[in-house]
Design a protein around this motif. Structure first.
Motif, mmCIF file in Angstrom:
data_model
loop_
_atom_site.group_PDB
_atom_site.id
_atom_site.type_symbol
_atom_site.label_atom_id
_atom_site.label_comp_id
_atom_site.label_asym_id
_atom_site.label_seq_id
_atom_site.Cartn_x
_atom_site.Cartn_y
_atom_site.Cartn_z
ATOM 1 N N ASN A 1 0.807 -1.213 0.000
ATOM 2 C CA ASN A 1 0.000 0.000 0.000
ATOM 3 C C ASN A 1 0.844 1.269 0.000
ATOM 4 N N MET A 2 1.935 1.268 0.757
ATOM 5 C CA MET A 2 2.767 2.472 0.803
ATOM 6 C C MET A 2 3.417 2.737 -0.546
ATOM 7 N N ALA A 3 3.947 1.694 -1.159
ATOM 8 C CA ALA A 3 4.551 1.861 -2.479
ATOM 9 C C ALA A 3 3.511 2.369 -3.478
ATOM 10 N N PHE A 4 2.310 1.814 -3.407
ATOM 11 C CA PHE A 4 1.253 2.241 -4.320
ATOM 12 C C PHE A 4 0.879 3.702 -4.088
ATOM 13 N N GLY A 5 0.707 4.086 -2.821
ATOM 14 C CA GLY A 5 0.347 5.465 -2.524
ATOM 15 C C GLY A 5 1.401 6.453 -2.978
ATOM 16 N N VAL B 1 8.363 -1.310 -10.585
ATOM 17 C CA VAL B 1 8.068 -1.845 -9.252
ATOM 18 C C VAL B 1 8.369 -3.335 -9.240
ATOM 19 N N SER B 2 8.952 -3.797 -8.130
ATOM 20 C CA SER B 2 9.223 -5.237 -7.996
ATOM 21 C C SER B 2 8.575 -5.769 -6.726
ATOM 22 N N ALA B 3 8.210 -7.052 -6.781
ATOM 23 C CA ALA B 3 7.687 -7.770 -5.616
ATOM 24 C C ALA B 3 7.777 -9.254 -5.925
ATOM 25 N N PRO B 4 7.901 -10.096 -4.900
ATOM 26 C CA PRO B 4 7.968 -11.538 -5.150
ATOM 27 C C PRO B 4 6.642 -12.126 -5.623
ATOM 28 N N SER B 5 5.533 -11.479 -5.269
ATOM 29 C CA SER B 5 4.202 -11.946 -5.656
ATOM 30 C C SER B 5 3.605 -11.002 -6.687
ATOM 31 N N SER B 6 2.741 -11.528 -7.523
ATOM 32 C CA SER B 6 2.060 -10.706 -8.531
ATOM 33 C C SER B 6 0.747 -10.132 -8.026
ATOM 34 N N ASN B 7 0.407 -10.382 -6.778
ATOM 35 C CA ASN B 7 -0.927 -10.042 -6.267
ATOM 36 C C ASN B 7 -1.266 -8.564 -6.424
ATOM 37 N N ASN B 8 -0.291 -7.685 -6.216
ATOM 38 C CA ASN B 8 -0.565 -6.247 -6.264
ATOM 39 C C ASN B 8 -0.151 -5.590 -7.571
ATOM 40 N N PHE B 9 0.263 -6.381 -8.535
ATOM 41 C CA PHE B 9 0.786 -5.789 -9.764
ATOM 42 C C PHE B 9 -0.297 -5.089 -10.591
ATOM 43 N N GLY B 10 -1.528 -5.574 -10.508
ATOM 44 C CA GLY B 10 -2.586 -5.049 -11.373
ATOM 45 C C GLY B 10 -2.774 -3.550 -11.242
ATOM 46 N N ARG B 11 -2.797 -3.043 -10.026
ATOM 47 C CA ARG B 11 -3.050 -1.615 -9.834
ATOM 48 C C ARG B 11 -1.878 -0.760 -10.305
ATOM 49 N N PHE B 12 -0.664 -1.320 -10.298
ATOM 50 C CA PHE B 12 0.476 -0.598 -10.854
ATOM 51 C C PHE B 12 0.415 -0.600 -12.385
ATOM 52 N N ARG B 13 0.050 -1.744 -12.947
ATOM 53 C CA ARG B 13 -0.109 -1.800 -14.413
ATOM 54 C C ARG B 13 -1.169 -0.812 -14.878
ATOM 55 N N ASP B 14 -2.235 -0.660 -14.091
ATOM 56 C CA ASP B 14 -3.298 0.272 -14.465
ATOM 57 C C ASP B 14 -2.793 1.711 -14.568
ATOM 58 N N MET B 15 -1.724 2.013 -13.865
ATOM 59 C CA MET B 15 -1.123 3.360 -13.935
ATOM 60 C C MET B 15 -0.082 3.460 -15.047
ATOM 61 N N VAL C 1 2.704 1.567 -15.079
ATOM 62 C CA VAL C 1 4.003 1.320 -14.460
ATOM 63 C C VAL C 1 4.461 -0.105 -14.760
ATOM 64 N N ALA C 2 5.755 -0.275 -15.035
ATOM 65 C CA ALA C 2 6.305 -1.605 -15.290
ATOM 66 C C ALA C 2 6.426 -2.382 -13.981
ATOM 67 N N VAL C 3 6.237 -3.687 -14.048
ATOM 68 C CA VAL C 3 6.347 -4.537 -12.867
ATOM 69 C C VAL C 3 7.285 -5.703 -13.164
ATOM 70 N N THR C 4 7.924 -6.198 -12.111
ATOM 71 C CA THR C 4 8.874 -7.291 -12.270
ATOM 72 C C THR C 4 9.011 -8.022 -10.943
ATOM 73 N N HIS C 5 9.497 -9.248 -11.016
ATOM 74 C CA HIS C 5 9.812 -9.992 -9.799
ATOM 75 C C HIS C 5 11.282 -9.815 -9.403
ATOM 76 N N SER C 6 12.033 -9.072 -10.198
ATOM 77 C CA SER C 6 13.468 -8.936 -9.986
ATOM 78 C C SER C 6 13.819 -7.597 -9.340
ATOM 79 N N ASN C 7 14.328 -7.639 -8.113
ATOM 80 C CA ASN C 7 14.804 -6.417 -7.460
ATOM 81 C C ASN C 7 16.010 -5.834 -8.191
ATOM 82 N N MET C 8 16.817 -6.711 -8.749
ATOM 83 C CA MET C 8 18.004 -6.246 -9.476
ATOM 84 C C MET C 8 17.619 -5.474 -10.730
ATOM 85 N N GLU C 9 16.529 -5.874 -11.368
ATOM 86 C CA GLU C 9 16.050 -5.149 -12.539
ATOM 87 C C GLU C 9 15.623 -3.735 -12.160
#
Length: 278
Positions: free
Chosen positions: A23-27, A45-59, A61-69
């Motif tokens: 939530n903080m990252a999203f806000g 934005v990166s996270a191990p789970s895809s659960n919250n990716f949808g709302r970032f994609r709606d903005m 924003v690119a999403v990934t599971h890789s922190n290094m990316e």
């Protein structure tokens, strides 16, 4: 090299990354984009789970599971993971960190000293937002590390201006801000619940009572912010001699609302300090 120096041509070309998609990252991401200076395609934005990716994609924003990316694609990196994961995450990405990077941590209890030890030679800032950032009505306090210049602070304030109130202060204020504003949101929710239940007791239907309670708190908050008067002065303006409000306030004082609220802030602050020492 500081971020400000790199970004002199315009913030719109800045590359921003978030490690963590809660939530903080999203806000924060939503506020940065709403300010209109940073393009969605420049945020990842990166996270191990895809659960919250949808709302970032709606903005956009690119999403990934890789922190290094995220690190390799960004100049300014927000660390928005749980406090116990900070060391693991930074150890994972440290080999990809360069002098172009600036890091902003929103992990509660993780000190600037700890961050600077894990990210030697880099500008680091510590940011404590609160949950209303998700509706751009947050209260945010940040502190600069020893290598973060005033320019980094100015840039952070500019980027987050659409998230709500943004203040800078010494790190010693962070825990108190956590207790007062971070936890304080829940204290206000508890008061709103009690206020609405009082209305229900007096005959107002529950749904309507909760809407009225929310609007009452919203309106009072706006008057506090916009009139810039001391709360006691605004409170006095509501009271009339022998009227309904002073009778109600008497009950709140008799119930210890003032002392209980101050005690709640103190308890939450001390807990934040305990977490910082672990």
């Amino acid at each position: 090299m500081s971020v400000q120096c790199k970004m002199e041509p315009g913030v719109q070309d800045m590359k921003i990354g978030f490690i963590g998609a809660g939530n903080m990252a999203f806000g924060l991401a939503q506020g940065i984009l709403r300010a209109g200076e940073v393009k969605p395609e420049n945020v990842i934005v990166s996270a191990p789970s895809s659960n919250n990716f949808g709302r970032f994609r709606d903005m956009g924003v690119a999403v990934t599971h890789s922190n290094m990316e995220v690190v390799t694609a960004s100049q300014l990196v927000f660390l928005a993971v749980k406090p116990h994961l900070i060391r693991t995450v930074l150890n994972e990405i440290v080999q990809h960190v360069t002098q172009k990077h600036t890091f902003v941590s929103v992990a509660a209890g993780v000190t600037l000293e700890t961050l600077e030890n894990l990210l030697p030679g880099l500008p680091v800032l510590r940011l404590m937002p609160n949950l209303p950032c998700v509706v751009q009505e947050g209260a945010l306090l940040f502190s600069r590390g020893s290598l973060a210049r005033p320019e980094e602070g100015t840039l952070l304030r500019r980027l987050l201006s659409s998230c709500g109130l943004v203040e800078e202060g010494p790190e010693s204020w962070i825990d108190a801000h956590t207790g007062m504003s971070g936890s304080g949101v829940a204290f206000v929710y508890l008061f709103a619940e009690a206020l609405a239940e009082g209305g229900v007791k007096m005959g107002i239907p529950s749904v309507i009572a909760h809407r009225i309670a929310a609007q009452t708190i919203l309106g009072a908050g706006r008057m506090l912010r916009e009139y810039e008067k001391h709360p006691a002065q605004l409170r006095a303006e509501v009271c009339t001699p022998g009227g309904t409000t002073i009778f109600g306030l008497h009950e709140l004082e008799r119930g210890g609302l003032r002392a209980a609220t101050m005690g709640a802030v103190e308890a939450a602050t001390e807990r934040a300090r305990d977490l910082s020492r672990k």
